[in-house]
Design a protein around this motif. Structure first.
Motif, short mmCIF file in Angstrom:
data_model
loop_
_atom_site.label_atom_id
_atom_site.label_comp_id
_atom_site.label_asym_id
_atom_site.label_seq_id
_atom_site.Cartn_x
_atom_site.Cartn_y
_atom_site.Cartn_z
N ARG A 127 13.49 -36.63 -13.60
CA ARG A 127 14.23 -36.82 -12.85
C ARG A 127 15.47 -35.65 -12.86
O ARG A 127 15.08 -35.24 -14.05
CB ARG A 127 14.73 -38.21 -12.50
CG ARG A 127 13.28 -39.17 -13.13
CD ARG A 127 14.38 -40.78 -14.12
NE ARG A 127 15.00 -40.22 -14.66
CZ ARG A 127 15.09 -41.65 -15.73
NH1 ARG A 127 15.40 -42.67 -14.71
NH2 ARG A 127 15.88 -40.95 -17.56
N ALA A 128 15.94 -35.63 -12.24
CA ALA A 128 16.26 -34.13 -11.83
C ALA A 128 17.69 -34.29 -10.95
O ALA A 128 17.83 -34.70 -9.83
CB ALA A 128 16.06 -32.81 -11.45
N SER A 129 18.92 -34.28 -11.45
CA SER A 129 20.29 -34.38 -9.99
C SER A 129 20.90 -33.59 -10.36
O SER A 129 22.48 -33.81 -10.28
CB SER A 129 20.52 -35.80 -10.44
OG SER A 129 19.49 -36.34 -9.69
N SER A 130 21.20 -32.47 -10.40
CA SER A 130 21.61 -31.48 -11.25
C SER A 130 22.69 -31.39 -11.69
O SER A 130 23.46 -30.97 -12.21
CB SER A 130 22.55 -30.69 -9.54
OG SER A 130 21.72 -30.70 -8.23
N GLY A 131 22.30 -31.71 -13.16
CA GLY A 131 22.76 -32.23 -14.08
C GLY A 131 24.05 -33.45 -14.19
O GLY A 131 24.97 -33.46 -16.13
N PHE A 132 23.95 -33.79 -12.91
CA PHE A 132 24.64 -35.42 -13.23
C PHE A 132 24.07 -36.50 -14.56
O PHE A 132 23.14 -36.93 -13.25
CB PHE A 132 25.39 -35.76 -11.63
CG PHE A 132 26.43 -36.77 -12.30
CD1 PHE A 132 27.52 -36.93 -11.99
CD2 PHE A 132 25.63 -38.32 -11.53
CE1 PHE A 132 28.29 -38.11 -11.79
CE2 PHE A 132 26.43 -39.78 -10.79
CZ PHE A 132 27.54 -39.60 -11.49
N THR A 133 24.84 -36.98 -15.57
CA THR A 133 24.21 -38.38 -15.83
C THR A 133 22.68 -37.49 -16.24
O THR A 133 21.90 -36.54 -16.09
CB THR A 133 24.84 -38.52 -15.54
OG1 THR A 133 23.30 -39.84 -14.72
CG2 THR A 133 25.74 -38.86 -15.07
N ASN B 70 18.62 -37.02 -14.88
CA ASN B 70 17.74 -35.88 -14.88
C ASN B 70 17.26 -35.72 -16.86
O ASN B 70 16.99 -35.72 -17.41
CB ASN B 70 18.86 -34.60 -15.76
CG ASN B 70 19.64 -34.51 -14.26
OD1 ASN B 70 20.08 -33.41 -13.28
ND2 ASN B 70 21.32 -35.27 -13.81
N SER B 71 16.26 -36.54 -16.69
CA SER B 71 15.29 -36.92 -17.59
C SER B 71 14.25 -37.75 -17.16
O SER B 71 14.27 -38.01 -16.49
CB SER B 71 16.22 -38.06 -18.94
OG SER B 71 16.69 -39.06 -18.28
N VAL B 72 12.92 -37.65 -18.06
CA VAL B 72 11.83 -37.98 -17.89
C VAL B 72 12.13 -39.39 -18.04
O VAL B 72 12.87 -40.04 -19.49
CB VAL B 72 10.14 -37.70 -18.83
CG1 VAL B 72 9.50 -37.72 -18.57
CG2 VAL B 72 10.74 -35.92 -18.55
N LEU B 73 11.12 -39.98 -16.84
CA LEU B 73 10.94 -41.87 -17.94
C LEU B 73 9.88 -42.22 -18.09
O LEU B 73 9.91 -41.94 -17.26
CB LEU B 73 11.55 -42.64 -16.53
CG LEU B 73 11.82 -44.07 -16.84
CD1 LEU B 73 12.22 -44.71 -17.42
CD2 LEU B 73 11.82 -44.95 -15.77
N PRO B 74 9.40 -41.98 -19.18
CA PRO B 74 8.11 -42.10 -19.26
C PRO B 74 7.57 -43.60 -20.30
O PRO B 74 7.02 -44.22 -20.83
CB PRO B 74 7.64 -41.96 -21.50
CG PRO B 74 8.47 -41.95 -22.18
CD PRO B 74 10.27 -42.28 -20.37
N VAL B 75 7.32 -44.93 -18.73
CA VAL B 75 7.24 -45.97 -18.86
C VAL B 75 5.53 -45.76 -18.13
O VAL B 75 5.58 -45.31 -16.87
CB VAL B 75 7.67 -46.60 -17.96
CG1 VAL B 75 7.11 -48.02 -17.72
CG2 VAL B 75 8.68 -46.55 -18.40
N GLY B 76 4.24 -45.40 -18.99
CA GLY B 76 3.14 -45.05 -18.82
C GLY B 76 2.55 -44.32 -19.66
O GLY B 76 3.10 -43.73 -20.60
N ASP B 77 0.79 -44.07 -19.27
CA ASP B 77 0.85 -42.44 -19.64
C ASP B 77 0.96 -40.89 -18.85
O ASP B 77 0.14 -41.56 -17.89
CB ASP B 77 -1.25 -43.09 -19.85
CG ASP B 77 -1.66 -42.20 -20.88
OD1 ASP B 77 -1.16 -40.39 -20.86
OD2 ASP B 77 -2.43 -42.42 -21.44
N PRO B 78 1.14 -40.18 -19.42
CA PRO B 78 1.44 -38.94 -18.90
C PRO B 78 0.01 -38.39 -18.44
O PRO B 78 -0.42 -37.61 -17.80
CB PRO B 78 1.73 -37.87 -19.46
CG PRO B 78 1.58 -38.47 -21.43
CD PRO B 78 1.41 -39.96 -21.24
N GLY B 79 -1.04 -39.20 -18.49
CA GLY B 79 -2.34 -38.61 -18.15
C GLY B 79 -2.72 -37.50 -19.16
O GLY B 79 -3.61 -36.52 -18.20
N ARG B 80 -2.27 -36.91 -19.59
CA ARG B 80 -2.41 -35.92 -21.01
C ARG B 80 -2.18 -35.77 -22.04
O ARG B 80 -1.91 -36.26 -22.55
CB ARG B 80 -2.59 -34.54 -20.16
CG ARG B 80 -0.76 -34.00 -19.60
CD ARG B 80 -0.53 -33.53 -19.02
NE ARG B 80 -0.47 -33.60 -18.04
CZ ARG B 80 -0.31 -32.41 -16.49
NH1 ARG B 80 0.25 -31.60 -17.36
NH2 ARG B 80 -0.53 -33.29 -15.19
#
Length: 339
Positions: A114-120, A124-134
């Motif tokens: 997730r990205a929003s030009s640095g607003f909060t 602007n961070s990864v939501l790791p719900v689940g398996d990244p597949g690697r």
């Protein structure tokens, strides 16, 4: 190896219990006055070389020498809650993410970048719900590259203290020198007690009017604690399934006396940005805003509420406790060492 000798017959844990919620008792460290034993409850995140690491609800990691163990057992992942709606972490994490949507997002397996030009950090961070597949290291390398392309530091938002949370991931990030910068808690509660906390708008002596809007206004933003709000920030604030902004008008020409934001999403209503003018505090305006927004959410069919609060915000915690909310889990933002 399982310890079940006569000396420690109450200890029933093995290395296969890593990832489970456990309760252990150990000999107290020297210098702890009047205490022979210390109890720790949390997720067993590793057991190597005679040392156990347990992650507590708040994200704190406790190091315990195997030789100091006296008793231990696996305990239920989700102990019965004394109040508030029941929900597992994955459900609430997705609800909270929809209530604060990023301007840009991209899947990485089951993770969401997730990205929003640095607003909060939330947007602007990864939501790791689940398996990244690697492999985890490959996933983190992809995360760093994705944020670097956007000129942003790489953050991972991970949770502790609830069924389905991320204690193992948090431990893995810390082992890789990712820095935990910010921690907060997500609280849940029933909506009806919140809506009933004060009389409906327009009734009773000295009733406080609350105005509603589907969009932010310049006046609302003038009271919002984040200064210099950009159009990107407006997009985040106004995003979500069903968004309401509440305003208690101030004196003529002055910013609002109080504001709040609520996002209705099925049975859930998420509260945020409850702000009161410093000179108007202790007048019950925050409660008035919360009650008005809860009533609006119930009209749309919601029955449960959630909100996020920092661990050191004593005033907000007293308010939310009085309205029937209780902590569900803690969440943390980990920053990449390369950032």
């Amino acid at each position: 190896m399982e310890f079940s000798t006569a000396a420690r017959a109450a200890l029933h844990l093995t290395g296969s219990d890593v990832g489970k919620r456990v309760s252990v008792r150990r000999l107290a460290e020297e210098g702890v006055a009047g205490a022979k034993f210390t109890d720790t409850v949390g997720v067993l995140t590793s057991w190597d070389d005679g040392v156990l690491l347990i992650t507590r609800r708040n994200g704190e990691r406790v190091r315990i020498e195997e030789s100091a163990l006296v008793a231990g057992k696996v305990v239920p992942d989700a102990p019965a809650r004394r109040r508030g709606p029941a929900a597992a972490y994955p459900e609430l994490s997705r609800v909270a993410a929809r209530a604060w949507p990023p301007v840009e997002s991209e899947p990485l397996g089951g993770w969401v970048l997730r990205a929003s030009s640095g607003f909060t950090r939330r947007a602007n961070s990864v939501l790791p719900v689940g398996d990244p597949g690697r492999d985890l290291d490959e996933a983190l390398a992809a995360v760093r590259a994705w944020y670097a392309e956007r000129g942003l530091p790489a953050y991972v938002q991970a949770a502790t203290g609830a069924e389905g949370a991320d204690e193992l991931l948090c431990a893995a990030l810390e082992d890789r020198d990712w820095m935990r910068e910010v921690s907060a808690e997500l609280w849940t509660g029933a909506l009806a007690p919140v809506a009933d906390a004060v009389e409906p708008a327009g009734t009773g002596p000295g009733a406080v009017p609350v105005e509603f809007s589907r969009h932010t206004s310049d006046a609302w933003l003038a009271r919002y604690q984040r200064k210099g709000v950009s159009e990107v920030a407006r997009r985040v604030l106004e995003g979500g399934p069903s968004v309401w902004f509440a305003t208690v008008p101030g004196a003529d020409g002055e910013p609002p006396a109080a504001i709040g934001r609520c996002v209705v999403d099925g049975r859930w209503a998420g509260f945020a940005a409850v702000e009161v003018a410093p000179e108007r505090r202790r007048e019950g305006l925050a409660t008035r805003v919360m009650a008005a927004l809860a009533g609006k959410a119930m009209e749309e069919g919601a029955s449960a509420g959630w909100l996020q609060v920092e661990t050191d915000n004593a005033g907000a915690r007293r308010l939310y406790d009085a309205l029937g909310f209780a902590a569900h889990h803690a969440y943390h933002h980990y920053r990449s060492p390369e950032a």
